[in-house]
Write a protein that holds these residues in place. Structure first.
Motif, PDB file in Angstrom:
ATOM      1  N   LYS A   1       0.828  -1.205   0.000  1.00  0.00           N
ATOM      2  CA  LYS A   1       0.000   0.000   0.000  1.00  0.00           C
ATOM      3  C   LYS A   1       0.860   1.250   0.000  1.00  0.00           C
ATOM      4  N   GLU A  19       1.310   4.616  -2.761  1.00  0.00           N
ATOM      5  CA  GLU A  19       0.888   5.932  -2.294  1.00  0.00           C
ATOM      6  C   GLU A  19       1.702   7.076  -2.882  1.00  0.00           C
ATOM      7  N   GLY A  52       4.265   7.686   0.351  1.00  0.00           N
ATOM      8  CA  GLY A  52       4.599   6.300   0.664  1.00  0.00           C
ATOM      9  C   GLY A  52       6.088   6.030   0.530  1.00  0.00           C
TER      10      GLY A  52
END
Length: 447
Positions: A102, A106, A110
């Protein structure tokens, strides 16, 4: 004349000139730090450590990546390898843990989180490797007849110095990336590898000098070695840059009064999409029998045979592991399903192939076909130093005939030249090459 004119053009561009000067300055600081010996260590006692690193595969690899700082007990002795180890671990976690996957999706936020986790893990690895390095240093010095006082508090503050040195190298690499030319971490590794080349080259030349009988056969062999080194380097360049272009046609669409799409583009599928990662993984596994063989294994035991980096058994297994890891790493990093989904979302399709499952199968079949020659060639590049040593090339010089060092050297040089060429083209100057453009590594590991 063209080369001189290119240098003038590079110096004319103010931004590029500043970036090059900053890069040279930071590299100079790094090289000076490689010669600052840890406090309390007598430099005259380090001959034993230098002999130990020249005879061990793992230690020689660490010493090469640190630019000789490992064998000199420098404040930069642990080099940038702990950061690379942490990066590989975080990258592998991103393949299996949904939370890390995830963060990878991002974008910039991220990426910053992953970089922070990588730094934390780097510090943890340094705190484990520091005492191990100091224990090995003390054992080698004691074996050579010297002495190093290594109490608890002495070991603690030397570990902190080693950890701070590696983190400072990481900071230098990040500054090179931001204000210099090229990928900073990779550039630091490149400098460490190149720093060993003049010494290895001169040592090989002296060994090949004519003997007392006047025979010049040694010099002829030295010239042959240089030619073979050039040929292997050319092969590594082809391996790094080799791509299979898959045509993609985008459908036309009209938004307001403007027309979008309708152009044909290409997906460059790398012949060696895994980069140097298969070699790193294979080396990590092959270091296991080398380590275990040091615990009193008999010369006729299987572990002892696999600990000989010049032996037939070691290199056959090493080659097979590289081919297997190349397929594994390519399957994990190159995702035909995601590529097909992205094409479908942007109204793109491969001519003659139906969108969806058929596109996935088509891309997967292409990757399977091009990965086979790529993995085999990568395996041959990895075991080339063993062949070089078989024909009498010295241990230090043989490392430049293949393996991780050659691939990193070629890849980083191509990336750096590509950035310089982009600055030249942006200011309407001719590129570095008369025909075509320099291509860097577009996928795979940065190392």
């Amino acid at each position: 004349m063209r080369f001189v004119q290119t240098l003038k053009n590079i110096w004319t561009i103010e931004e590029l000139r500043k970036r090059l000067l900053v890069t040279f300055l930071l590299v100079f600081i790094y090289r000076v730090g490689c010669y600052i010996v840890l406090p309390g260590i007598n430099p005259s006692d380090l001959d034993a450590l230098a002999k130990f690193t020249s005879g061990s595969g793992l230690m020689q690899l660490l010493d090469m990546f640190s630019g000789g700082a490992f064998s000199q007990a420098s404040v930069f002795a642990l080099g940038i390898m702990p950061y690379i180890t942490a990066s590989i671990v975080i990258q592998l976690l991103g393949m299996v843990l949904p939370s890390f996957q995830k963060m990878q999706r991002e974008g910039e936020s991220g990426r910053q989180k992953l970089n922070q986790y990588t730094r934390y893990l780097t510090v943890l690895i340094l705190l484990m490797q520091g005492p191990a390095y100091l224990a090995n240093l003390r054992a080698q010095v004691l074996q050579a007849g010297g002495n190093i006082e290594m109490g608890f508090w002495t070991g603690a503050y030397l570990t902190i110095i080693l950890a701070a040195g590696s983190m400072f190298i990481m900071w230098l690499g990040e500054r090179i990336t931001d204000r210099g030319v090229g990928n900073g971490i990779s550039f630091i590794i490149l400098v460490g590898i190149i720093a060993r080349l003049p010494q290895a080259l001169s040592f090989e030349f002296i060994n090949r000098m004519p003997d007392s009988s006047g025979s010049a056969g040694g010099l002829v062999m030295f010239l042959v070695e240089l030619i073979l080194l050039f040929a292997v380097t050319v092969g590594a360049v082809l391996l790094v840059q080799g791509t299979r272009k898959v045509p993609v046609q985008y459908a036309k669409r009209v938004v307001g009064n403007r027309q979008y799409g309708g152009a044909r583009q290409y997906i460059p599928l790398k012949v060696n999409a895994a980069g140097v990662m298969p070699i790193i993984f294979a080396q990590a596994i092959m270091f296991i029998p080398i380590t275990l063989s040091g615990f009193g294994q008999h010369e006729n035991s299987i572990l002892y045979k696999f600990s000989d980096i010049n032996g037939l058994a070691y290199n056959i297994v090493y080659f097979i592991l590289i081919v297997a890891f190349t397929y594994f790493y390519t399957a994990v990093t190159v995702r035909p399903a995601q590529m097909a989904e992205d094409m479908k979302r942007n109204n793109g399709f491969i001519p003659g192939v139906k969108p969806g499952k058929k596109t996935v199968e088509y891309l997967d079949s292409i990757m399977s076909r091009i990965t086979l020659p790529g993995s085999v060639f990568l395996g041959f590049v990895a075991i080339m130093p063993a062949f070089a040593r078989l024909f009498g090339v010295s241990q230090n010089f043989a490392q430049f005939f293949g393996g991780t060092s050659l691939l990193i050297l070629v890849g980083v040089v191509l990336d750096t030249l590509q950035q310089i060429e982009s600055h030249l083209m942006m200011h309407h100057y001719d590129g570095l090459m008369k025909d075509g453009k320099i291509k860097g590594r577009t996928t795979g590991s940065a190392y």
